[in-house]
Motif scaffolding. Sequence first.
Motif, mmCIF file in Angstrom:
data_model
loop_
_atom_site.group_PDB
_atom_site.id
_atom_site.type_symbol
_atom_site.label_atom_id
_atom_site.label_comp_id
_atom_site.label_asym_id
_atom_site.label_seq_id
_atom_site.Cartn_x
_atom_site.Cartn_y
_atom_site.Cartn_z
ATOM 1 N N THR A 194 0.789 -1.271 -0.089
ATOM 2 C CA THR A 194 -0.150 0.015 0.071
ATOM 3 C C THR A 194 0.826 1.317 0.017
ATOM 4 O O THR A 194 0.256 2.318 0.272
ATOM 5 C CB THR A 194 -0.987 -0.004 1.358
ATOM 6 N N SER A 195 2.060 1.124 -0.275
ATOM 7 C CA SER A 195 3.060 2.313 -0.067
ATOM 8 C C SER A 195 4.243 2.206 -0.767
ATOM 9 O O SER A 195 4.822 0.827 -1.026
ATOM 10 C CB SER A 195 3.332 2.836 1.321
ATOM 11 N N TYR B 79 15.317 -2.345 13.901
ATOM 12 C CA TYR B 79 14.814 -2.137 12.676
ATOM 13 C C TYR B 79 15.982 -2.961 11.917
ATOM 14 O O TYR B 79 15.916 -4.006 11.360
ATOM 15 C CB TYR B 79 14.712 -0.866 11.883
ATOM 16 N N THR C 261 10.383 7.101 -0.599
ATOM 17 C CA THR C 261 9.296 6.501 -0.287
ATOM 18 C C THR C 261 8.543 7.152 0.875
ATOM 19 O O THR C 261 9.120 7.864 1.521
ATOM 20 C CB THR C 261 9.290 4.941 0.204
HETATM 21 N N1 LIG Z 1 12.930 3.081 1.139
HETATM 22 C C1 LIG Z 1 14.136 2.631 1.221
HETATM 23 O O1 LIG Z 1 14.998 3.439 0.989
HETATM 24 C C2 LIG Z 1 14.277 1.227 1.921
HETATM 25 C C3 LIG Z 1 15.798 0.835 2.556
HETATM 26 C C4 LIG Z 1 15.844 -0.212 2.885
HETATM 27 C C5 LIG Z 1 14.818 -0.983 3.004
HETATM 28 N N2 LIG Z 1 13.648 -0.937 2.819
HETATM 29 C C6 LIG Z 1 12.669 -1.781 2.906
HETATM 30 O O2 LIG Z 1 11.716 -1.754 1.933
HETATM 31 C C7 LIG Z 1 10.417 -2.270 2.512
HETATM 32 C C8 LIG Z 1 9.384 -1.158 1.839
HETATM 33 O O3 LIG Z 1 9.783 0.085 2.365
HETATM 34 P P1 LIG Z 1 9.169 1.283 1.996
HETATM 35 O O4 LIG Z 1 10.342 2.412 2.094
HETATM 36 O O5 LIG Z 1 8.490 1.406 0.825
HETATM 37 O O6 LIG Z 1 8.278 1.819 3.367
HETATM 38 P P2 LIG Z 1 6.660 2.440 3.444
HETATM 39 O O7 LIG Z 1 6.446 3.231 2.365
HETATM 40 O O8 LIG Z 1 6.767 2.613 4.885
HETATM 41 O O9 LIG Z 1 5.852 1.041 3.122
HETATM 42 C C9 LIG Z 1 5.806 0.026 4.120
HETATM 43 C C10 LIG Z 1 4.545 -0.907 3.730
HETATM 44 O O10 LIG Z 1 4.477 -1.767 4.644
HETATM 45 C C11 LIG Z 1 3.103 -2.094 5.412
HETATM 46 N N3 LIG Z 1 2.935 -2.662 6.654
HETATM 47 C C12 LIG Z 1 3.773 -2.152 7.839
HETATM 48 N N4 LIG Z 1 3.575 -2.981 8.912
HETATM 49 C C13 LIG Z 1 2.339 -3.708 8.396
HETATM 50 C C14 LIG Z 1 1.729 -5.009 8.849
HETATM 51 N N5 LIG Z 1 1.820 -5.173 10.333
HETATM 52 N N6 LIG Z 1 1.048 -5.668 8.055
HETATM 53 C C15 LIG Z 1 1.024 -5.236 6.611
HETATM 54 N N7 LIG Z 1 1.633 -4.328 5.990
HETATM 55 C C16 LIG Z 1 2.438 -3.447 7.016
HETATM 56 C C17 LIG Z 1 2.729 -0.622 5.239
HETATM 57 O O11 LIG Z 1 1.502 -0.467 5.217
HETATM 58 P P3 LIG Z 1 0.488 0.778 5.860
HETATM 59 O O12 LIG Z 1 0.564 1.757 4.661
HETATM 60 O O13 LIG Z 1 -0.818 0.449 6.339
HETATM 61 O O14 LIG Z 1 1.329 1.420 6.819
HETATM 62 C C18 LIG Z 1 3.308 -0.183 3.950
HETATM 63 O O15 LIG Z 1 2.482 -0.791 2.699
HETATM 64 C C19 LIG Z 1 10.460 -2.481 3.987
HETATM 65 O O16 LIG Z 1 10.777 -3.592 4.482
HETATM 66 C C20 LIG Z 1 11.613 -1.517 4.218
HETATM 67 O O17 LIG Z 1 12.276 -2.042 5.436
HETATM 68 C C21 LIG Z 1 13.398 0.222 2.383
#
Ligand SMILES: NC(=O)c1ccc[n+]([C@@H]2O[C@H](COP(=O)([O-])OP(=O)(O)OC[C@H]3O[C@@H](n4cnc5c(N)ncnc54)[C@H](OP(=O)(O)O)[C@@H]3O)[C@@H](O)[C@H]2O)c1
Length: 355
Positions: free
Chosen positions: A57-58, A227, A273
């Motif tokens: 969703t994000s 984290y 993001t």
């Molecule tokens: N962006 C980066 O630079 C980066 C770097 C390293 C790792 N990551 C990893 O990449 C993944 C995506 O990150 P993002 O940056 O896209 O983060 P984001 O925009 O915060 O998206 C996170 C997603 O996880 C969902 N979520 C959180 N808790 C949940 C739960 N209990 N059950 C179901 N869904 C849940 C959120 O849902 P809601 O919308 O309901 O909150 C949202 O859809 C994560 O695992 C993050 O650790 C990202």
Amino acid sequence: MSARAKSRLTSTLDTVLDRSLVLGYSRVGPALRRRWWPADPEPGCLAGQRVVVTGATSGIGEAMVTSFARLGATVHVLGRNPDKVRRVVAEVREALPGADLVEEVCDVGDLDVVRAWCADLTDRLGAGGALRGIVHNAGAMVAERTETAQGHELALAVHVLGPHLMTERLLPLLGADAGGPGGPGGPGSVVWMSSGGMYSAGLRSTPDEIEFRPVEGEQEYSGVRGYARTKRMQVELADAWNDRPDVRSGVRPGGGAGAGVRVESCHPGWAATPGVTDSLPGFDTVMGPLLRDAASGADTAVWLVATRPASAGTHHFWHDRRPRPTTYPVQRRPDPVARRAFLDHVAAATGTVWP
Ligand SMILES: NC(=O)c1ccc[n+]([C@@H]2O[C@H](COP(=O)([O-])OP(=O)(O)OC[C@H]3O[C@@H](n4cnc5c(N)ncnc54)[C@H](OP(=O)(O)O)[C@@H]3O)[C@@H](O)[C@H]2O)c1
């Protein structure tokens, strides 16, 4: 230049990018690497095949839904908030008319909800149901230690326990022949979306430490540490899944229901993001112009599921379509005692057994 010399040069360049962090993790990384990285998946290669994306969703998850849909997959768009799931599905359908999307609501940090959702999905797909892939992408960074309905620390539950239980429960669907008209059949792939932050963390050996309960001598809970450590756990867990005899054995009989299933972890680099903006506003301000886009953060997970590239050896941790070390030479490798204790805790918490 000979093909061998070219391969050596690009490998060196790629490693330099990786070790510099800023260049490799930012938008510079994929801009350069796409000149030499492996070919894109064939358009339509996932036609007739199902993929589950959690945290859809994000940010990266949302981008991944579009990428999988472009490859022809039926995408199960999983989030914990039904309104957000509906919004993403509507937006992707508008951008890609004909995209085959299924709304899924499940809080991956609540183990009872995960059990119920897995049973429901298995029922819906029925006999002959198969999954080509699951990407465990849901992620969260919480400021204070928070417990789930089952009393587990939240980051541990969302990043590790829920996805582990989901993988276990959906193993028969992943091990089934996912063949569709668009590409090769055979078993599916599981990918954990970890983080480069995992390099800063090691494992701990007691259940209290693993659950981040206040322990003498340990620093107080910090969202960043929680984290990073649970992201390290994801990488260890993917390796442990690959060691399972019932999964490793590609040939049935001899393997179990999940024989031949590929289990990987990867990290997306630094992507712009909502998660980064909300959890790390300072980082976002400084790095903003250099951050890669969400689709680029999603790229390696999509590529892993769509192409099932040759194994990375004993480790299964990828970034920008290439296997990466799980520790750097200056770091200590995770202690085998802590690793065993961690895996035992995961099994006890989820009511599962390591074969
Ligand atoms: N962006 C980066 O630079 C980066 C770097 C390293 C790792 N990551 C990893 O990449 C993944 C995506 O990150 P993002 O940056 O896209 O983060 P984001 O925009 O915060 O998206 C996170 C997603 O996880 C969902 N979520 C959180 N808790 C949940 C739960 N209990 N059950 C179901 N869904 C849940 C959120 O849902 P809601 O919308 O309901 O909150 C949202 O859809 C994560 O695992 C993050 O650790 C990202």
